[in-house]
Structures are given as structure tokens and as C-alpha cells.
Design a protein around this motif. Structure first.
Motif, PDB file in Angstrom:
ATOM      1  N   VAL A   5      -2.104   6.976   1.596  1.00 14.26           N
ATOM      2  CA  VAL A   5      -1.148   6.269   0.403  1.00 14.26           C
ATOM      3  C   VAL A   5      -2.104   5.347  -0.063  1.00 14.26           C
ATOM      4  CG1 VAL A   5       0.740   5.102  -0.120  1.00 14.26           C
ATOM      5  CG2 VAL A   5       0.935   6.528   1.779  1.00 14.26           C
ATOM      6  N   ALA A   6      -1.795   5.590  -1.678  1.00 13.60           N
ATOM      7  CA  ALA A   6      -2.787   4.802  -2.475  1.00 13.60           C
ATOM      8  C   ALA A   6      -1.881   4.007  -3.523  1.00 13.60           C
ATOM      9  CB  ALA A   6      -3.764   5.598  -3.379  1.00 13.60           C
ATOM     10  N   VAL A   7      -1.978   2.885  -3.881  1.00 10.66           N
ATOM     11  CA  VAL A   7      -1.464   1.923  -4.769  1.00 10.66           C
ATOM     12  C   VAL A   7      -2.381   1.428  -5.777  1.00 10.66           C
ATOM     13  CG1 VAL A   7      -0.152  -0.304  -5.117  1.00 10.66           C
ATOM     14  CG2 VAL A   7       0.289   1.445  -2.913  1.00 10.66           C
ATOM     15  N   ARG A   8      -2.038   1.474  -6.956  1.00 13.17           N
ATOM     16  CA  ARG A   8      -2.858   0.973  -8.037  1.00 13.17           C
ATOM     17  C   ARG A   8      -2.657  -0.436  -8.177  1.00 13.17           C
ATOM     18  NH1 ARG A   8      -6.056   2.705  -8.362  1.00 13.17           N
ATOM     19  NH2 ARG A   8      -6.144   4.829  -9.470  1.00 13.17           N
ATOM     20  N   ILE A   9      -3.742  -1.319  -8.020  1.00 13.07           N
ATOM     21  CA  ILE A   9      -3.572  -2.872  -8.104  1.00 13.07           C
ATOM     22  C   ILE A   9      -4.286  -3.548  -9.118  1.00 13.07           C
ATOM     23  CG2 ILE A   9      -2.949  -3.055  -5.518  1.00 13.07           C
ATOM     24  CD1 ILE A   9      -5.603  -4.131  -5.153  1.00 13.07           C
ATOM     25  N   ARG A  10      -3.828  -4.794  -9.482  1.00 16.61           N
ATOM     26  CA  ARG A  10      -4.767  -5.427 -10.559  1.00 16.61           C
ATOM     27  C   ARG A  10      -5.966  -5.911  -9.710  1.00 16.61           C
ATOM     28  NH1 ARG A  10       0.139  -7.745 -11.385  1.00 16.61           N
ATOM     29  NH2 ARG A  10      -0.492  -9.888 -10.406  1.00 16.61           N
ATOM     30  N   PRO A  11      -7.190  -5.515 -10.508  1.00 18.47           N
ATOM     31  CA  PRO A  11      -8.489  -6.195  -9.874  1.00 18.47           C
ATOM     32  C   PRO A  11      -8.682  -7.752  -9.951  1.00 18.47           C
ATOM     33  CG  PRO A  11      -8.920  -5.383 -12.161  1.00 18.47           C
ATOM     34  CD  PRO A  11      -7.454  -4.979 -11.729  1.00 18.47           C
ATOM     35  N   GLU A  12      -7.674  -8.282  -9.153  1.00 20.05           N
ATOM     36  CA  GLU A  12      -7.598  -9.778  -9.223  1.00 20.05           C
ATOM     37  C   GLU A  12      -7.939 -10.351  -8.050  1.00 20.05           C
ATOM     38  OE1 GLU A  12      -4.005 -11.093 -10.896  1.00 20.05           O
ATOM     39  OE2 GLU A  12      -4.181  -9.892 -12.975  1.00 20.05           O
ATOM     40  N   TRP A  13      -8.194  -9.590  -6.784  1.00 27.54           N
ATOM     41  CA  TRP A  13      -8.617  -9.953  -5.595  1.00 27.54           C
ATOM     42  C   TRP A  13      -9.707  -9.283  -5.099  1.00 27.54           C
ATOM     43  CZ3 TRP A  13      -3.738  -8.568  -7.710  1.00 27.54           C
ATOM     44  CH2 TRP A  13      -2.844  -9.590  -7.833  1.00 27.54           C
ATOM     45  N   ASP A  14     -10.373 -10.090  -4.074  1.00 25.19           N
ATOM     46  CA  ASP A  14     -11.725  -9.515  -3.523  1.00 25.19           C
ATOM     47  C   ASP A  14     -11.057  -8.666  -2.184  1.00 25.19           C
ATOM     48  OD1 ASP A  14     -11.048 -11.160  -1.104  1.00 25.19           O
ATOM     49  OD2 ASP A  14     -12.416 -12.750  -2.084  1.00 25.19           O
ATOM     50  N   PHE A  15     -12.255  -8.154  -1.639  1.00 23.98           N
ATOM     51  CA  PHE A  15     -12.221  -7.174  -0.233  1.00 23.98           C
ATOM     52  C   PHE A  15     -11.471  -7.970   0.696  1.00 23.98           C
ATOM     53  CE2 PHE A  15     -15.409  -4.744  -2.562  1.00 23.98           C
ATOM     54  CZ  PHE A  15     -15.101  -3.278  -2.162  1.00 23.98           C
ATOM     55  N   ILE A  16     -11.647  -9.092   0.946  1.00 24.65           N
ATOM     56  CA  ILE A  16     -11.138  -9.977   2.069  1.00 24.65           C
ATOM     57  C   ILE A  16      -9.398  -9.852   1.928  1.00 24.65           C
ATOM     58  CG2 ILE A  16     -10.873 -12.200   3.358  1.00 24.65           C
ATOM     59  CD1 ILE A  16     -13.897 -12.307   2.951  1.00 24.65           C
ATOM     60  N   GLU A  17      -9.066 -10.362   0.627  1.00 26.19           N
ATOM     61  CA  GLU A  17      -7.742 -10.466   0.256  1.00 26.19           C
ATOM     62  C   GLU A  17      -7.024  -9.126   0.288  1.00 26.19           C
ATOM     63  OE1 GLU A  17      -7.857 -14.327  -2.895  1.00 26.19           O
ATOM     64  OE2 GLU A  17      -8.875 -12.638  -3.385  1.00 26.19           O
ATOM     65  N   VAL A  18      -7.577  -8.147  -0.472  1.00 27.76           N
ATOM     66  CA  VAL A  18      -6.949  -7.064  -0.133  1.00 27.76           C
ATOM     67  C   VAL A  18      -6.655  -6.244   1.026  1.00 27.76           C
ATOM     68  CG1 VAL A  18      -7.075  -4.288  -0.866  1.00 27.76           C
ATOM     69  CG2 VAL A  18      -7.716  -6.365  -2.633  1.00 27.76           C
ATOM     70  N   ARG A  19      -7.653  -6.818   2.050  1.00 30.99           N
ATOM     71  CA  ARG A  19      -7.629  -6.078   3.710  1.00 30.99           C
ATOM     72  C   ARG A  19      -6.388  -7.064   3.985  1.00 30.99           C
ATOM     73  NH1 ARG A  19      -9.548  -8.443   7.985  1.00 30.99           N
ATOM     74  NH2 ARG A  19      -9.921  -7.237   9.949  1.00 30.99           N
ATOM     75  N   HIS A  20      -6.129  -8.070   3.675  1.00 30.75           N
ATOM     76  CA  HIS A  20      -5.099  -8.926   4.333  1.00 30.75           C
ATOM     77  C   HIS A  20      -4.014  -8.541   3.969  1.00 30.75           C
ATOM     78  CE1 HIS A  20      -7.752 -12.945   5.011  1.00 30.75           C
ATOM     79  NE2 HIS A  20      -8.025 -11.932   6.073  1.00 30.75           N
ATOM     80  N   ALA A  21      -3.685  -8.037   2.586  1.00 31.08           N
ATOM     81  CA  ALA A  21      -2.631  -7.551   2.126  1.00 31.08           C
ATOM     82  C   ALA A  21      -2.104  -6.268   2.890  1.00 31.08           C
ATOM     83  CB  ALA A  21      -2.793  -7.331   0.461  1.00 31.08           C
ATOM     84  N   VAL A  22      -3.141  -5.331   3.182  1.00 29.19           N
ATOM     85  CA  VAL A  22      -2.932  -4.220   3.947  1.00 29.19           C
ATOM     86  C   VAL A  22      -2.481  -4.743   5.434  1.00 29.19           C
ATOM     87  CG1 VAL A  22      -3.957  -2.129   4.819  1.00 29.19           C
ATOM     88  CG2 VAL A  22      -4.661  -2.840   2.466  1.00 29.19           C
ATOM     89  N   ILE A  23      -2.902  -5.581   5.757  1.00 26.02           N
ATOM     90  CA  ILE A  23      -2.477  -6.039   7.211  1.00 26.02           C
ATOM     91  C   ILE A  23      -1.221  -6.293   7.209  1.00 26.02           C
ATOM     92  CG2 ILE A  23      -2.833  -7.883   9.083  1.00 26.02           C
ATOM     93  CD1 ILE A  23      -5.868  -7.658   8.382  1.00 26.02           C
ATOM     94  N   ALA A  24      -0.542  -7.327   6.319  1.00 21.92           N
ATOM     95  CA  ALA A  24       0.534  -7.651   6.018  1.00 21.92           C
ATOM     96  C   ALA A  24       1.547  -6.380   6.046  1.00 21.92           C
ATOM     97  CB  ALA A  24       0.778  -8.537   4.987  1.00 21.92           C
TER      98      ALA A  24
END
Length: 337
Positions: free
Chosen positions: A182-201
Motif C-alpha cells: 500500500v502506497a501513500v503520497r506524503i509531503r517530503p517534510e520528514w526524514d527516513f527515521i520519522e517516516v519509519r516511525h509513522a509506519v510503525i505507529a
């Protein structure tokens, strides 16, 4: 006896390109009798939606130079003697080392890569020049032993439910195997660590809602017969096969975009090199609206920060990350005296 090479003329935004096709009759998929030429022709038939996925993204090529029965390898740097029209993007691996990866911009690049034995295109979730800030959140739903595509699709529908409650639109596709992406387009305002944390949540919320069917356990021994939401596919230099990519399966399956309504009814084996061009001609690109709106991660990151479980293990080849728990299999961890 060596087969005669062909020259393909591939139209593109900068005019026609001549692309050499070597050994066109080489059989890549013995079970189906599918040749290299058929794979290249497949890719040219879906070049438009595929470039919508790959354009301006650093892309790893998964190459099967001896076909599906041979050993595959990941081409993470621009191959030597690449044509001048093949552009690159510079990325950094977790180690900090840089590399110039292929960055597809036109159909001729797709044909050239396919001639090299590329089955899967593995784009980073970034676009140049913002190569350290993902613009795509990806969730990989991976069925564990004892589960299958139907289980992954059922978990994916709960994932959609969570996304909808957040006001976020996700786009599903078959993985080409038993899984769902599943793909979601997001604003490029976060780094890899933050995006990974969002996926974990996000994954933890799905697990909370269906604990008997979904898991976020990194260690295989703890997953059971569930669908694993692989949060580490959001880590730097971790990629998944793109939509429209041929997979290294005996049937020459294709990772195919579908609608949410289709997800519950399709059979992933029905999507292959021979059938997907017709599917695309009939249905168009189900992910055509993916770029129409970019979403934020604020709520997911709030969920992550409020969760007492905190960080999860990274893959073993990563440097130790801040806050990361021990990378020790639970059954092998030393017990306190």
C-alpha cells in the motif's frame, strides 16, 4: 550459436532512442516459455504508468541475467557503459557511503534496463533533489507461513480503515507474490527515521485492531500464522518492487495496481507478463490519482511518541540506531540470573 541482436527504436520526450536488444529469444521464464524480448515488449507496453512510479526516483535494478532460474542480484550503482540518456541520482546508504543510482526519466531507460535482465524496479521513496526526504509512505503486508494473499488483503482493508479515519488515501497493489503493498503520497517534510516511525505507529494500530491476524513482531519466531506489517521497508535503502514490475516467479507475475474493491477478489497469479498489458488497456492505471494529494504524518508521529514501546529493531546490516532495542532473537537473549 549467438542470437542476432535487435535495435529497438523507442520514442520519448527527447525524440527517438535506439536501444540494443541482445539475445532477444533467450528464454527467461521456462515454465511459460517467455523470452527476453517479451519482457522488454511488456515493459514498453506499460512504460507510461511505470514511469509515473519511477520518474526522478533513484532506482535499484534487480537483475536476472540468466532468467528466473538463475541467481539474481541488486544493481545499486549505475552500470558501466550505460547510454548517455540514462540519468542518475546520488543517494547515501545507511553506512554513509554515496552511490549514483539509475534515475529513470523516459521509456528508453526502461527498455535498456530490461535488456540487462532487470525484472524488478526498486525505486526509493524519494525524488531528486530531495533524496533524504521521502514523499511516499509504503506498507508491506507480508503473509507468514500458514497465511496467504487473502489474509494479507483482509489486513490491508483494516489498514485502509485506519488511513481513512486519518483522512489519508492509500493505494493497494499486489506484490506479485502472496503479499500486498500500500502506497501513500506524503509531503517530503520528514526524514527516513520519522517516516519509519509513522509506519510503525500505523502498523501497531492495525495490529491492535486485529491481533489474531496482524503482527508487527520483527522476530519471525514471534509472528505465528499472521500477516507481518514490515515497518523496516520504510528504512533508508530498503525498497519494494514497484507497481508494474515483473517478479522473479516461475509464472512471470507482475506487481499490479488494483482498486480497493478489486483487492478482495483478484488472484495475484492472474497478473503476469502476458496478461497485464490487456488489464492496463481495459482498466487504465488504478493509481493514476496517487500524486493528486500529499498527506501529512503529524497524527501518526504523535501516536508513535505516545506509545511506550518506542523504537523497533532495524535490519542487521544497519548501524546501531538511537533508542533501538537489542538486536537479539528473543529465544537467544541472555536471561537475567
Amino acid at each position: 550459436m549467438a542470437q542476432k541482436a535487435l535495435e529497438l527504436i523507442v520514442p520519448g520526450p527527447h525524440g527517438d532512442r535506439a536501444v540494443r536488444l541482445s539475445n532477444p529469444d533467450k528464454v527467461y521464464f521456462p515454465e511459460r516459455g517467455i523470452t527476453k524480448r517479451q519482457v522488454v515488449e511488456y515493459y514498453l507496453s506499460v512504460a507510461e504508468p511505470l514511469l509515473g512510479v519511477l520518474r526522478d526516483r533513484p532506482t535499484t535494478l534487480k537483475r536476472y541475467v540468466d532468467g528466473v532460474t538463475g541467481e539474481a542480484f541488486y544493481q545499486k550503482r549505475l552500470p558501466k557503459n550505460a547510454p548517455d540518456f540514462v540519468e542518475t541520482a546520488t543517494i547515501k546508504f545507511p553506512s554513509g557511503r554515496p552511490a549514483d543510482e539509475v534515475c529513470p526519466t523516459e521509456p528508453a531507460v526502461i527498455a535498456w534496463a530490461a535488456n540487462l535482465g532487470t525484472f524488478d524496479f526498486h525505486p526509493w521513496p524519494v525524488r531528486r533533489p530531495l533524496v533524504d526526504h521521502p514523499d511516499e509512505l509504503r506498507v508491506d503486508l507480508d503473509p507468514q507461513p500458514g497465511t496467504d494473499f487473502r489474509d494479507a488483503a483482509r489486513v490491508a482493508l483494516v489498514l485502509r480503515e485506519v488511513l481513512s479515519e486519518l483522512g489519508i488515501t492509500g493505494y493497494p497493489k499486489t506484490s506479485g507474490g502472496r503479499g500486498v503493498h500500500v502506497a501513500v503520497r506524503i509531503r517530503p517534510e520528514w526524514d527516513f527515521i520519522e517516516v519509519r516511525h509513522a509506519v510503525i505507529a500505523l502498523a501497531r494500530e492495525v495490529e491492535r485492531r486485529m491481533p489474531s491476524e496482524a503482527t508487527t513482531s520483527w522476530w519471525k519466531e514471534e509472528r505465528g500464522e499472521k500477516v507481518f506489517l514490515d515497518f523496516n521497508q520504510a528504512a533508508r535503502d530498503r525498497t519494494i518492487a514497484s507497481a508494474w514490475s515483473v517478479r522473479g516467479t516461475p509464472r512471470a507475475t507482475v506487481s499490479t495496481p488494483v482498486t480497493w474493491d478489486q483487492l478482495s477478489t483478484v488472484d495475484p497469479d492472474d497478473f503476469d507478463v502476458l496478461t497485464v498489458p490487456g488489464y492496463y488497456a481495459e482498466h487504465g492505471d488504478p493509481h493514476a490519482s496517487l500524486d493528486s494529494e500529499a498527506f501529512g504524518l503529524e497524527t501518526l508521529l504523535e501516536w508513535y511518541e505516545k506509545d511506550d514501546r518506542g523504537e523497533m529493531p532495524y535490519p542487521p546490516d544497519y548501524p546501531k540506531m538511537p533508542g533501538e532495542p537489542m538486536r537479539v532473537q528473543p529465544s537467544k537473549a541472555r536471561k537475567p540470573d
